[in-house]
Scaffold this active site. Sequence first.
Site, mmCIF file in Angstrom:
data_model
loop_
_atom_site.group_PDB
_atom_site.id
_atom_site.type_symbol
_atom_site.label_atom_id
_atom_site.label_comp_id
_atom_site.label_asym_id
_atom_site.label_seq_id
_atom_site.Cartn_x
_atom_site.Cartn_y
_atom_site.Cartn_z
ATOM 1 N N SER A 54 -4.898 -5.218 -2.047
ATOM 2 C CA SER A 54 -3.921 -4.503 -1.217
ATOM 3 C C SER A 54 -4.045 -4.989 0.220
ATOM 4 O O SER A 54 -5.118 -4.905 0.809
ATOM 5 C CB SER A 54 -4.195 -2.997 -1.233
ATOM 6 O OG SER A 54 -4.154 -2.494 -2.541
ATOM 7 N N ARG A 58 -10.588 4.714 2.347
ATOM 8 C CA ARG A 58 -10.902 3.347 2.809
ATOM 9 C C ARG A 58 -11.596 3.365 4.179
ATOM 10 O O ARG A 58 -11.360 2.499 5.016
ATOM 11 C CB ARG A 58 -9.639 2.481 2.906
ATOM 12 C CG ARG A 58 -8.945 2.238 1.599
ATOM 13 C CD ARG A 58 -9.774 1.336 0.686
ATOM 14 N NE ARG A 58 -8.995 0.853 -0.431
ATOM 15 C CZ ARG A 58 -8.799 1.552 -1.555
ATOM 16 N NH1 ARG A 58 -9.343 2.737 -1.709
ATOM 17 N NH2 ARG A 58 -8.077 1.025 -2.532
ATOM 18 N N GLU A 95 -5.285 -3.172 5.494
ATOM 19 C CA GLU A 95 -6.610 -2.863 4.932
ATOM 20 C C GLU A 95 -7.488 -4.097 5.143
ATOM 21 O O GLU A 95 -8.695 -4.009 5.322
ATOM 22 C CB GLU A 95 -6.473 -2.551 3.435
ATOM 23 C CG GLU A 95 -7.806 -2.183 2.813
ATOM 24 C CD GLU A 95 -7.764 -1.914 1.313
ATOM 25 O OE1 GLU A 95 -6.691 -1.607 0.772
ATOM 26 O OE2 GLU A 95 -8.823 -2.033 0.682
#
Length: 337
Positions: A236, A164, A332
Amino acid sequence: MRIEENYSLLAYNTFHLPVKARWFMEYGNEEELGRIVRDEYFQECISLHIGCGSNLLFINDYRGIILHSQIKGIQLMEENEDTVLLRIGAAEIWDDVVACAVSKGWGGIENLSNIPGEAGAAAIQNIGAYGVEIKDVIESVEAYNQLSFEKRTFTKEECQYGYRYSFFKDEHNEPHIVTHILIRLNKKPVYVLQYGKLKKTLAGYPAITLAHIREAVMAIRKEKLPDPGIIGNAGSFFTNPFITEQHFNGLRVQYPGMPYYPASDNQVKIPAAWLIEQCGFKGKSHGQVGVYPKHALVITNLGGANGHEIALVAESIRSAVRERFDIELTPEVKYID
Ligand code: EPU
């Protein structure tokens, strides 16, 4: 080019927050983008480039300029016996790219089906699911330096991809605006099926094909994750944390059933969802903010919540996980104040 003042961002954030931007500017090509970023007023203002807002949490109205691309298109740049090279406009809806690739029989991104967002943002975030990350197919990324206005093509290595993570996400680097991404897909697909649930779901199909993998991934996502078109959420909310092996071994004595994935450098990745569920948040709500009953890593806007309330719930989750496991969760989702 489109310029709007005091513009509602309701359709531009998947948490469905009714925030406004002081300015909203949308460009259709690189020339228009160049005109915007060279403009003196633009340079004086704070600005934020967004895609579909599927990874953003607006805490307040945005006081600066929201930039949005309309550069679309999926161009076939190269084709040989084994692969194709596609050049994709950053504003192309990522799942449309996946659908197109699957329909042509080009493999590599079928596991990334149904992920909300645009292609440019997907490459910036290095989206990943079911054993595949977009970096696995990225060949290069075209971007404009927002300070020098120079256009540069970043090779995959220069994108510095990690979990990520990419060069473009790091706020220490000079800001860049991604205009196109180039991905190489396989005409003789190699299926990635190590994700247990995917393998199990595919066992119900007569054969393994790109289309069936796409269908199976969509079914798994539908079962576990809320549709952002219906329930406000950003997938998420936290990344999965990495901890040292020593820390992991200590925790494992107390929690023998703790799921984990061994990682490099003597580190272990722990599913954040499990940590959050252990702390009792799954399926609970506070005001209009919920933790999704089918997946503890997803925070939802049950209707009428604001960004601040969502951030408070996220903060109480972080404190609980920190206190119980001595693990720091990192959002995130990007907070925009
Ligand atoms: N788990 C729980 N409780 C839950 C859900 C999961 O304990 O409510 C545990 C289970 O042990 C499960 C493990 O967590 O095996 C992992 O869950 P899952 O396979 O759903 O994956 P994840 O680690 O929670 C990551 C990505 C997802 C991606 C899936 C599938 C991150 C931050 N998220 O989630 O990506 O779809 O893997 O590969 O890495 C996203 O980034 O928005 C996203 C949805």
